[in-house]
Design an enzyme around this catalytic site. Structure first.
Site, PDB file in Angstrom:
ATOM      1  N   LYS A   1       0.817  -1.230   0.000  1.00 44.30           N
ATOM      2  CA  LYS A   1       0.000   0.000   0.000  1.00 44.30           C
ATOM      3  C   LYS A   1       0.846   1.272   0.000  1.00 44.30           C
ATOM      4  O   LYS A   1       0.474   2.271  -0.605  1.00 44.30           O
ATOM      5  CB  LYS A   1      -0.918   0.018   1.222  1.00 44.30           C
ATOM      6  CG  LYS A   1      -2.086  -0.945   1.130  1.00 44.30           C
ATOM      7  CD  LYS A   1      -3.044  -0.764   2.290  1.00 44.30           C
ATOM      8  CE  LYS A   1      -4.144  -1.805   2.240  1.00 44.30           C
ATOM      9  NZ  LYS A   1      -5.169  -1.626   3.254  1.00 44.30           N
TER      10      LYS A   1
ATOM     11  N   ASP B   1     -10.161   2.886   1.877  1.00 42.34           N
ATOM     12  CA  ASP B   1     -10.267   2.489   3.295  1.00 42.34           C
ATOM     13  C   ASP B   1     -10.798   3.658   4.115  1.00 42.34           C
ATOM     14  O   ASP B   1     -11.627   3.498   5.008  1.00 42.34           O
ATOM     15  CB  ASP B   1      -8.884   2.121   3.866  1.00 42.34           C
ATOM     16  CG  ASP B   1      -8.420   0.741   3.413  1.00 42.34           C
ATOM     17  OD1 ASP B   1      -9.275  -0.067   3.018  1.00 42.34           O
ATOM     18  OD2 ASP B   1      -7.200   0.491   3.457  1.00 42.34           O
TER      19      ASP B   1
HETATM   20  P1  NAP Z   1      -0.410  -2.044  10.331  1.00 45.04           P
HETATM   21  O1  NAP Z   1      -0.108  -0.933   9.426  1.00 45.04           O
HETATM   22  O2  NAP Z   1       0.528  -3.195  10.407  1.00 45.04           O
HETATM   23  O3  NAP Z   1      -0.594  -1.431  11.818  1.00 45.04           O
HETATM   24  C1  NAP Z   1      -0.812  -2.279  12.911  1.00 45.04           C
HETATM   25  C2  NAP Z   1      -1.222  -1.439  14.114  1.00 45.04           C
HETATM   26  O4  NAP Z   1      -1.573  -2.329  15.189  1.00 45.04           O
HETATM   27  C3  NAP Z   1      -0.105  -0.554  14.636  1.00 45.04           C
HETATM   28  O5  NAP Z   1      -0.692   0.611  15.190  1.00 45.04           O
HETATM   29  C4  NAP Z   1       0.518  -1.435  15.724  1.00 45.04           C
HETATM   30  O6  NAP Z   1       1.181  -0.715  16.731  1.00 45.04           O
HETATM   31  C5  NAP Z   1      -0.728  -2.051  16.310  1.00 45.04           C
HETATM   32  N1  NAP Z   1      -0.490  -3.305  17.019  1.00 45.04           N
HETATM   33  C6  NAP Z   1      -0.145  -4.486  16.471  1.00 45.04           C
HETATM   34  N2  NAP Z   1      -0.033  -5.430  17.433  1.00 45.04           N
HETATM   35  C7  NAP Z   1      -0.312  -4.797  18.613  1.00 45.04           C
HETATM   36  C8  NAP Z   1      -0.361  -5.229  19.957  1.00 45.04           C
HETATM   37  N3  NAP Z   1      -0.101  -6.487  20.304  1.00 45.04           N
HETATM   38  N4  NAP Z   1      -0.674  -4.327  20.918  1.00 45.04           N
HETATM   39  C9  NAP Z   1      -0.942  -3.050  20.584  1.00 45.04           C
HETATM   40  N5  NAP Z   1      -0.908  -2.573  19.324  1.00 45.04           N
HETATM   41  C10 NAP Z   1      -0.603  -3.457  18.345  1.00 45.04           C
HETATM   42  O7  NAP Z   1      -1.824  -2.725  10.000  1.00 45.04           O
HETATM   43  P2  NAP Z   1      -3.153  -2.007   9.444  1.00 45.04           P
HETATM   44  O8  NAP Z   1      -3.242  -2.217   7.976  1.00 45.04           O
HETATM   45  O9  NAP Z   1      -3.238  -0.624   9.995  1.00 45.04           O
HETATM   46  O10 NAP Z   1      -4.278  -2.949  10.099  1.00 45.04           O
HETATM   47  C11 NAP Z   1      -4.603  -2.844  11.468  1.00 45.04           C
HETATM   48  C12 NAP Z   1      -5.891  -3.641  11.743  1.00 45.04           C
HETATM   49  O11 NAP Z   1      -6.946  -3.089  10.947  1.00 45.04           O
HETATM   50  C13 NAP Z   1      -5.782  -5.112  11.323  1.00 45.04           C
HETATM   51  O12 NAP Z   1      -6.502  -5.889  12.247  1.00 45.04           O
HETATM   52  C14 NAP Z   1      -6.467  -5.148   9.973  1.00 45.04           C
HETATM   53  O13 NAP Z   1      -7.051  -6.418   9.694  1.00 45.04           O
HETATM   54  C15 NAP Z   1      -7.547  -4.098  10.151  1.00 45.04           C
HETATM   55  N6  NAP Z   1      -7.971  -3.515   8.868  1.00 45.04           N
HETATM   56  C16 NAP Z   1      -9.281  -3.626   8.547  1.00 45.04           C
HETATM   57  C17 NAP Z   1      -9.754  -3.094   7.344  1.00 45.04           C
HETATM   58  C18 NAP Z   1     -11.216  -3.231   7.021  1.00 45.04           C
HETATM   59  O14 NAP Z   1     -11.609  -3.057   5.854  1.00 45.04           O
HETATM   60  N7  NAP Z   1     -12.038  -3.488   8.017  1.00 45.04           N
HETATM   61  C19 NAP Z   1      -8.874  -2.438   6.473  1.00 45.04           C
HETATM   62  C20 NAP Z   1      -7.525  -2.318   6.837  1.00 45.04           C
HETATM   63  C21 NAP Z   1      -7.090  -2.871   8.040  1.00 45.04           C
HETATM   64  P3  NAP Z   1       2.755  -0.375  16.610  1.00 45.04           P
HETATM   65  O15 NAP Z   1       2.844   0.868  15.776  1.00 45.04           O
HETATM   66  O16 NAP Z   1       3.178  -0.179  18.004  1.00 45.04           O
HETATM   67  O17 NAP Z   1       3.406  -1.563  15.947  1.00 45.04           O
END
Ligand code: NAP
Length: 412
Positions: free
Chosen positions: A194, A232
């Site tokens: 992305k 998104d």
């Molecule tokens: P990303 O860029 O990898 O970011 C992950 C986020 O989660 C970061 O803020 C990270 O914090 C935090 N995190 C991960 N493990 C953690 C833990 N054990 N404790 C606290 N914080 C934690 O991923 P993303 O694309 O933003 O996705 C994040 C979530 O949104 C996922 O579950 C994904 O499936 C969901 N999502 C849903 C949609 C939808 O259409 N519904 C679309 C996109 C994403 P750090 O910065 O500290 O690592």
């Protein structure tokens, strides 16, 4: 082989066809070398040719797509390996004589060979024509994506001549350079591409540029340029707005946002977090961000003119009531379904709770928010809406929203 082929009697050649086959193990030759190989195979007088190669990169398959239309006799072309899957899914579009489907499942599947049931039910392979536009989800890994189930049915429902395939891509820039024909009309972009997609597009919608992530690429018909979007953001923000308005269906946003002036508390500063932070800011909300890595929270808060608070402060954070809580961290996602970013006891000051996590469909955060009497908006709703946005960008038509909603709820 050649004498055998040429010695067939006329009578025999009517009853029996000869396939001349070549198998290239471990690689796919260049377009030029494949051309030479096929010319040699054709010179045997074969009725049908069969060429099997191996993909080390999805770009290898393009050599086969270039070859098929120039072949003088029917050709069966197959590129083995996970990265060769589109050789079968798109083979009929480029004029391939036949393709392979597997009746196995799970471990029995041959890498790169689609399931027969998917060819028939998802890709409706018999309907592909030379004019069919190609769309797909670019990700790595990509096998888990449900995009093909959703978008192919939506294309069919609206009579749009398109096919949507999984694209296992290692290098986005290389992929886009090789598949640059107008036939490759648009892409969904998933993890980990992305951010790279922002640089690979010719133009990027300003909001997607601010977010720093593109999840949709469309090839503009007028000049072939690649334009990047982020659906998104609109998907999540419009779902939250409708939740605040007490609506459940998909409606285009009204002139003033119910988020305007609200305190929007965001957990997470990754890709989804950035999309929601910029979206909420654009709608006039005051944004507060918390994240496990506090430096990331501060950087995002700076970028949107918001405030950052440490994770430990979230439970006590209560400057006013009627706030919106949006979890965009992976907390609560399978397999860690018992975790939650905010316990039930601390939900009092919030009027609405949103969770981007959609595996499981109802996270602990959402279950407890419901029990606490809050408005809840699920990640599935965000997913449906971002896909609807992509459909409309891909086709230029209104999406069959009810059908798409039904498919996601039934099949995901
Ligand atoms: P990303 O860029 O990898 O970011 C992950 C986020 O989660 C970061 O803020 C990270 O914090 C935090 N995190 C991960 N493990 C953690 C833990 N054990 N404790 C606290 N914080 C934690 O991923 P993303 O694309 O933003 O996705 C994040 C979530 O949104 C996922 O579950 C994904 O499936 C969901 N999502 C849903 C949609 C939808 O259409 N519904 C679309 C996109 C994403 P750090 O910065 O500290 O690592």
């Amino acid at each position: 082989m050649s004498p055998f082929v040429s010695q067939r009697s006329k009578k025999n050649s009517q009853n029996c066809k000869i396939i001349v086959s070549s198998y290239v193990n471990g690689s796919t030759p260049s377009s030029e070398d494949l051309g030479h190989l096929v010319a040699k195979m054709q010179s045997t007088g074969a009725d049908i040719l069969k060429v099997v190669t191996t993909a080390t990169n999805i770009t290898d398959v393009s050599h086969i797509f270039k070859l098929i239309p120039h072949c003088q006799v029917p050709i069966i072309a197959c590129v083995m390996g996970d990265r060769g899957l589109i050789s079968q899914l798109l083979g009929p579009k480029f004029g391939g004589y036949l393709i392979y489907g597997s009746i196995g499942s799970g471990k029995d599947l041959i890498p790169g060979q689609p399931k027969l049931a998917d060819l028939i039910n998802i890709y409706k392979i018999g309907r592909l024509t030379r004019d069919t536009k190609v769309f797909g989800v670019i990700a790595n890994p990509v096998g888990h994506s449900k995009g093909p189930i959703l978008h192919n049915q939506a294309f069919r429902e609206t009579g749009f001549n398109g096919v949507y395939v999984p694209l296992l891509v290692d290098d986005l820039s290389d992929f886009l350079k090789v598949y640059s024909a107008p036939d490759f009309a648009g892409f969904s972009v998933g993890i980990p591409h992305k951010e790279a997609a922002v640089k690979c597009c010719d133009e990027v919608q300003p909001l997607a540029k601010s977010i720093g992530a593109v999840n949709t690429i469309v090839r503009r018909k007028s000049d072939g340029k690649l334009v990047g979007y982020n659906t998104d953001c609109e998907g999540a923000i419009s779902a939250i707005e409708d939740g605040l308005r007490g609506e459940s269906g998909y409606k285009s946003s009204e002139s003033s946002s119910p988020l305007a002036g609200k305190l929007f508390v965001l957990v997470g500063a990754g890709g989804a977090g950035r999309a929601l932070a910029f979206g909420a800011k654009q709608r006039g909300a005051r944004v507060v961000i918390t994240n496990r890595n506090f430096e990331r929270a501060k950087a995002l808060a700076n970028a949107v003119g918001g405030e950052a608070i440490p994770m430990e402060a979230l439970e006590r954070f209560c400057p006013e009531t009627g706030m919106v809580l949006a979890n965009t961290s992976a907390v609560g996602m399978q397999p860690n379904v018992d975790s939650t970013p905010l316990p039930k006891e601390a939900m009092e000051p919030y009027s609405l709770v949103f969770d981007a996590v959609y595996t499981p469909r109802e996270t602990r955060l959402l279950r407890e928010a419901k029990e606490a009497g809050k408005i809840v908006v699920s990640g599935l709703e965000m997913f449906i809406r971002q896909a609807i946005g992509q459909y409309e960008l891909f086709t230029g038509n209104l999406a069959p929203t009810e059908l798409m909603r039904k498919i996601v709820i039934r099949d995901f």
